[in-house]
Design a protein around this motif. Structure first.
Motif, PDB file in Angstrom:
ATOM      1  N   SER A  78       0.832  -1.208   0.000  1.00  0.00           N
ATOM      2  CA  SER A  78       0.000   0.000   0.000  1.00  0.00           C
ATOM      3  C   SER A  78       0.865   1.255   0.000  1.00  0.00           C
ATOM      4  CB  SER A  78      -0.936  -0.005   1.216  1.00  0.00           C
ATOM      5  OG  SER A  78      -0.213  -0.157   2.432  1.00  0.00           O
ATOM      6  N   LEU A  79       2.139   1.123   0.436  1.00  0.00           N
ATOM      7  CA  LEU A  79       3.064   2.239   0.467  1.00  0.00           C
ATOM      8  C   LEU A  79       4.366   1.848  -0.233  1.00  0.00           C
ATOM      9  CD1 LEU A  79       2.646   3.297   4.221  1.00  0.00           C
ATOM     10  CD2 LEU A  79       1.532   4.333   2.230  1.00  0.00           C
ATOM     11  N   LEU A  80       4.888   2.762  -1.050  1.00  0.00           N
ATOM     12  CA  LEU A  80       6.165   2.538  -1.716  1.00  0.00           C
ATOM     13  C   LEU A  80       7.203   3.457  -1.087  1.00  0.00           C
ATOM     14  CD1 LEU A  80       7.550   0.981  -4.025  1.00  0.00           C
ATOM     15  CD2 LEU A  80       7.093   2.964  -5.492  1.00  0.00           C
ATOM     16  N   VAL A  81       8.264   2.862  -0.550  1.00  0.00           N
ATOM     17  CA  VAL A  81       9.318   3.612   0.131  1.00  0.00           C
ATOM     18  C   VAL A  81      10.533   3.697  -0.789  1.00  0.00           C
ATOM     19  CG1 VAL A  81      10.812   3.731   2.164  1.00  0.00           C
ATOM     20  CG2 VAL A  81       8.499   2.797   2.373  1.00  0.00           C
ATOM     21  N   ARG A  82      10.903   4.921  -1.155  1.00  0.00           N
ATOM     22  CA  ARG A  82      12.071   5.146  -2.001  1.00  0.00           C
ATOM     23  C   ARG A  82      13.233   5.593  -1.119  1.00  0.00           C
ATOM     24  NH1 ARG A  82      10.138   5.335  -7.239  1.00  0.00           N
ATOM     25  NH2 ARG A  82       7.885   5.745  -7.439  1.00  0.00           N
ATOM     26  N   PHE A  83      14.379   4.914  -1.272  1.00  0.00           N
ATOM     27  CA  PHE A  83      15.510   5.144  -0.372  1.00  0.00           C
ATOM     28  C   PHE A  83      16.780   5.388  -1.175  1.00  0.00           C
ATOM     29  CE2 PHE A  83      18.870   3.065   2.398  1.00  0.00           C
ATOM     30  CZ  PHE A  83      18.968   4.120   3.277  1.00  0.00           C
ATOM     31  N   ASP A  84      17.579   6.348  -0.724  1.00  0.00           N
ATOM     32  CA  ASP A  84      18.859   6.661  -1.363  1.00  0.00           C
ATOM     33  C   ASP A  84      19.858   7.076  -0.288  1.00  0.00           C
ATOM     34  OD1 ASP A  84      20.746   7.002  -3.314  1.00  0.00           O
ATOM     35  OD2 ASP A  84      19.880   8.808  -4.171  1.00  0.00           O
ATOM     36  N   TYR A  85      21.151   6.964  -0.590  1.00  0.00           N
ATOM     37  CA  TYR A  85      22.198   7.318   0.362  1.00  0.00           C
ATOM     38  C   TYR A  85      23.457   7.690  -0.399  1.00  0.00           C
ATOM     39  CZ  TYR A  85      23.499   2.536  -0.817  1.00  0.00           C
ATOM     40  OH  TYR A  85      23.820   1.405  -1.510  1.00  0.00           O
ATOM     41  N   GLY A  86      24.370   8.371   0.274  1.00  0.00           N
ATOM     42  CA  GLY A  86      25.631   8.721  -0.382  1.00  0.00           C
ATOM     43  C   GLY A  86      26.562   9.505   0.518  1.00  0.00           C
ATOM     44  N   VAL A  87      27.800   9.648   0.050  1.00  0.00           N
ATOM     45  CA  VAL A  87      28.813  10.449   0.729  1.00  0.00           C
ATOM     46  C   VAL A  87      29.657  11.113  -0.349  1.00  0.00           C
ATOM     47  CG1 VAL A  87      30.447   8.509   0.902  1.00  0.00           C
ATOM     48  CG2 VAL A  87      30.662  10.454   2.464  1.00  0.00           C
ATOM     49  N   ASP A  88      30.071  12.354  -0.120  1.00  0.00           N
ATOM     50  CA  ASP A  88      30.831  13.069  -1.131  1.00  0.00           C
ATOM     51  C   ASP A  88      32.323  12.749  -1.045  1.00  0.00           C
ATOM     52  OD1 ASP A  88      31.837  14.512   0.981  1.00  0.00           O
ATOM     53  OD2 ASP A  88      31.019  16.442   0.345  1.00  0.00           O
ATOM     54  N   ASN A  89      33.122  13.458  -1.853  1.00  0.00           N
ATOM     55  CA  ASN A  89      34.569  13.214  -1.898  1.00  0.00           C
ATOM     56  C   ASN A  89      35.332  13.893  -0.768  1.00  0.00           C
ATOM     57  OD1 ASN A  89      34.434  11.666  -4.293  1.00  0.00           O
ATOM     58  ND2 ASN A  89      34.315  13.536  -5.513  1.00  0.00           N
ATOM     59  N   GLY A  90      34.651  14.716   0.011  1.00  0.00           N
ATOM     60  CA  GLY A  90      35.290  15.389   1.128  1.00  0.00           C
ATOM     61  C   GLY A  90      35.952  16.699   0.733  1.00  0.00           C
ATOM     62  N   LYS A  91      36.131  17.557   1.712  1.00  0.00           N
ATOM     63  CA  LYS A  91      36.804  18.834   1.509  1.00  0.00           C
ATOM     64  C   LYS A  91      37.878  19.024   2.578  1.00  0.00           C
ATOM     65  CE  LYS A  91      33.127  21.366  -0.838  1.00  0.00           C
ATOM     66  NZ  LYS A  91      32.297  22.599  -0.861  1.00  0.00           N
ATOM     67  N   GLU A  92      39.031  19.460   2.149  1.00  0.00           N
ATOM     68  CA  GLU A  92      40.142  19.660   3.066  1.00  0.00           C
ATOM     69  C   GLU A  92      39.940  20.923   3.898  1.00  0.00           C
ATOM     70  OE1 GLU A  92      42.836  17.705   3.644  1.00  0.00           O
ATOM     71  OE2 GLU A  92      41.912  16.221   2.308  1.00  0.00           O
ATOM     72  N   ARG A  93      40.308  20.845   5.169  1.00  0.00           N
ATOM     73  CA  ARG A  93      40.250  21.977   6.074  1.00  0.00           C
ATOM     74  C   ARG A  93      41.584  22.063   6.814  1.00  0.00           C
ATOM     75  NH1 ARG A  93      36.593  22.704   3.287  1.00  0.00           N
ATOM     76  NH2 ARG A  93      34.393  23.038   3.800  1.00  0.00           N
ATOM     77  N   VAL A  94      41.986  23.275   7.186  1.00  0.00           N
ATOM     78  CA  VAL A  94      43.233  23.480   7.924  1.00  0.00           C
ATOM     79  C   VAL A  94      42.930  24.317   9.149  1.00  0.00           C
ATOM     80  CG1 VAL A  94      45.549  24.453   7.858  1.00  0.00           C
ATOM     81  CG2 VAL A  94      44.606  23.358   5.823  1.00  0.00           C
ATOM     82  N   ARG A  95      43.555  23.954  10.283  1.00  0.00           N
ATOM     83  CA  ARG A  95      43.328  24.688  11.526  1.00  0.00           C
ATOM     84  C   ARG A  95      44.635  24.776  12.305  1.00  0.00           C
ATOM     85  NH1 ARG A  95      39.344  26.028  15.311  1.00  0.00           N
ATOM     86  NH2 ARG A  95      39.994  25.825  17.476  1.00  0.00           N
ATOM     87  N   SER A  96      44.865  25.923  12.939  1.00  0.00           N
ATOM     88  CA  SER A  96      46.042  26.090  13.776  1.00  0.00           C
ATOM     89  C   SER A  96      45.868  25.309  15.068  1.00  0.00           C
ATOM     90  CB  SER A  96      46.254  27.569  14.103  1.00  0.00           C
ATOM     91  OG  SER A  96      47.273  27.716  15.076  1.00  0.00           O
ATOM     92  N   THR A  97      46.931  24.619  15.493  1.00  0.00           N
ATOM     93  CA  THR A  97      46.896  23.874  16.745  1.00  0.00           C
ATOM     94  C   THR A  97      47.904  24.445  17.739  1.00  0.00           C
ATOM     95  OG1 THR A  97      48.500  22.297  15.866  1.00  0.00           O
ATOM     96  CG2 THR A  97      46.169  21.748  15.603  1.00  0.00           C
ATOM     97  N   GLY A  98      48.253  25.721  17.548  1.00  0.00           N
ATOM     98  CA  GLY A  98      49.222  26.364  18.424  1.00  0.00           C
ATOM     99  C   GLY A  98      48.601  26.800  19.733  1.00  0.00           C
TER     100      GLY A  98
END
Length: 210
Positions: A72-92
């Motif tokens: 009586s119900l149709l469930v459509r499902f999808d998923y994913g993950v991207d390639n990522g993005k680089e981040r830089v942070r000071s640890t001083g």
């Protein structure tokens, strides 16, 4: 090392947006799950993640069937993950040793962010990437990769094709492992399901075990 420990123990946070229109009560309602992306249809990977959705809906009182024509119900499902993005942070000096890429995450809108729906995926068992750390370089600099992941859930009434529910769960994390991300996103999606239509909430679940 402190940075890595803090990231490993940080809870998984997902932004969940849900919209519904006359979603029926579970009693007497059956459902079948199909891949919203035809490329995923029939795959063992899709079957594994779809079983998580099936378990959640069954727990709510809906009846699972294999044949969409008999549901009586149709469930459509999808998923994913991207390639990522680089981040830089000071640890001083002055930088918090317990900072992680989840803190300060502001969420992702529909169709925005890094576009995790792009194909192909294929980030199986990839290492967590925290890049390099040089304590002798200007007080310390640390680089890392942030990945955007998400699931998409749609529920249609089979009799007339009317859309009854739409939901998205999206997150930013340092992991790109779908085996970890998808179960957590499914858990977030079904926390307080079906939720208030049009509301976006932040759901926190357990961190990945290392």
């Amino acid at each position: 090392m402190l940075l890595a420990v803090a990231a490993c123990t940080t809870p998984f946070k997902a932004d969940v947006s849900r919209f519904q229109s006359q979603l029926p009560a579970p009693a007497g309602q059956s459902f079948a799950i199909v891949a919203d992306d035809p490329k995923l249809s029939g795959g063992l990977e899709f079957s594994q993640y779809a079983s998580l959705v099936r378990e959640r809906l069954t727990r709510l009182g809906y009846t699972a069937v294999d044949d969409p024509a008999k549901a009586s119900l149709l469930v459509r499902f999808d998923y994913g993950v991207d390639n990522g993005k680089e981040r830089v942070r000071s640890t001083g000096v002055g930088a918090s040793p317990f900072w992680s890429p989840w803190y300060g995450y502001r969420g992702f809108g529909y169709g925005g962010g890094a576009g995790y729906w792009g194909r192909p995926y294929g980030y199986w068992g990839g290492p967590w990437h925290y890049g390099w750390y040089d304590p002798f370089f200007d007080g310390g600099v640390e680089s890392y990769t942030v990945y955007t992941s998400g699931i998409d859930l749609k529920i249609d009434r089979v009799a007339d094709g009317q859309r009854l529910f739409e939901g998205k769960a999206e997150a930013a994390s340092s992991s790109n492992r779908l085996q970890y991300l998808v179960p957590n996103l499914v858990e977030a999606m079904f926390t307080g399901f079906p939720g208030n239509s049009g509301e976006t909430v932040r759901i926190t679940v357990a961190p990945e075990k290392k």
